[in-house]
Design a protein around this motif. Structure first.
Motif: not given
Length: 249
Positions: A164-165, A180-183, A186-187, A191-192
């Motif tokens: 996540a970033s 924001v981006y979450t793979n 990994y949602r 993390w987001g």
């Protein structure tokens, strides 16, 4: 566009934007602060000391060949709005347009619209915001020095990928837009939310109010923003991919 002309035009449109208001913040960034060499600015009427409208064409990382247009069209003057657009662009020009929602009908009359997103502008409510402690969050600035917060999975098979970033689309003295981006794999881990909260906390400490723009159909992203403390500002905008038609009549 030469720097002297750009500087003069930026000064002329100061009266059309209030960079202390969330609804003007993105337009103010592209009108006043986007790098000179990647910005062209057009006024209506041209050469006016107090123009009634303007159009900024900005080259961005979205697409090197299609500029992003931000604009303020002259009130109750569709002919003036058309003059402004056709003075800035040649028919057949392919562009992105970020505009107020109420500009949609006029833009649709002048452009072939290939895609349209209806966006909601959220701003952080300090009274609803609480920092989130997550030891996985790390700061990793972007190449141009903007803050970015990331989480990398810790298992050996991850290969160092980013889970996540949260980073910035743009920033001014008063505001900064968070993205924001979450793979996908990994949602549903928070993390987001963690990386957005970390970035928002830093922006608040810097005296900038975080903003978050999201498609009105992206329920997951809206829920994430609201869980951090963002509230809808009441502002509705459009993001279009479009091609300018031949000038009518």
């Amino acid at each position: 566009m030469d720097k002297q002309t750009l500087r003069r035009r930026r000064k002329a449109i100061r009266q059309l934007l209030d960079e202390r208001k969330a609804e003007d913040a993105m337009a103010a960034y592209y009108a006043f602060y986007h790098p000179d060499e990647r910005t062209s600015l057009y006024l209506y009427p041209d050469q006016a000391e107090k123009p009634r409208g303007y159009l900024a064409a900005s080259r961005t990382g979205i697409d090197l060949f299609r500029p992003l247009l931000t604009l303020r069209l002259p009130d109750d003057d569709p002919q003036g709005a058309a003059d402004l657009i056709y003075d800035a662009l040649e028919p057949g020009a392919s562009v992105f347009i970020h505009s107020a929602a109420e500009d949609g009908p006029l833009l649709s009359a002048l452009f072939d619209v290939h895609s349209e997103q209806r966006l909601l502008l959220y701003r952080l409510d300090r009274s609803r915001f609480e920092p989130i402690v997550n030891v996985l969050v790390m700061r990793s600035d972007t190449p141009d020095g903007k803050p970015r917060f990331i989480i990398r999975p810790t298992h050996a098979e991850s290969g160092g990928e980013i889970g996540a970033s949260a980073s910035l689309n743009w920033q001014t003295r008063y505001f900064a837009e968070v993205t924001v981006y979450t793979n996908p794999q990994y949602r549903q881990r928070g993390w987001g939310r963690s990386v957005v909260a970390a970035l928002a906390d830093e922006l608040l400490h810097n005296g900038q109010l975080p903003l978050y723009e999201v498609s009105e159909q992206n329920e997951a992203s809206i829920n994430l923003a609201e869980s951090v403390g963002f509230v809808h500002s009441g502002v509705h905008t459009l993001l279009l991919e479009a091609t300018l038609r031949e000038r009518p009549g």
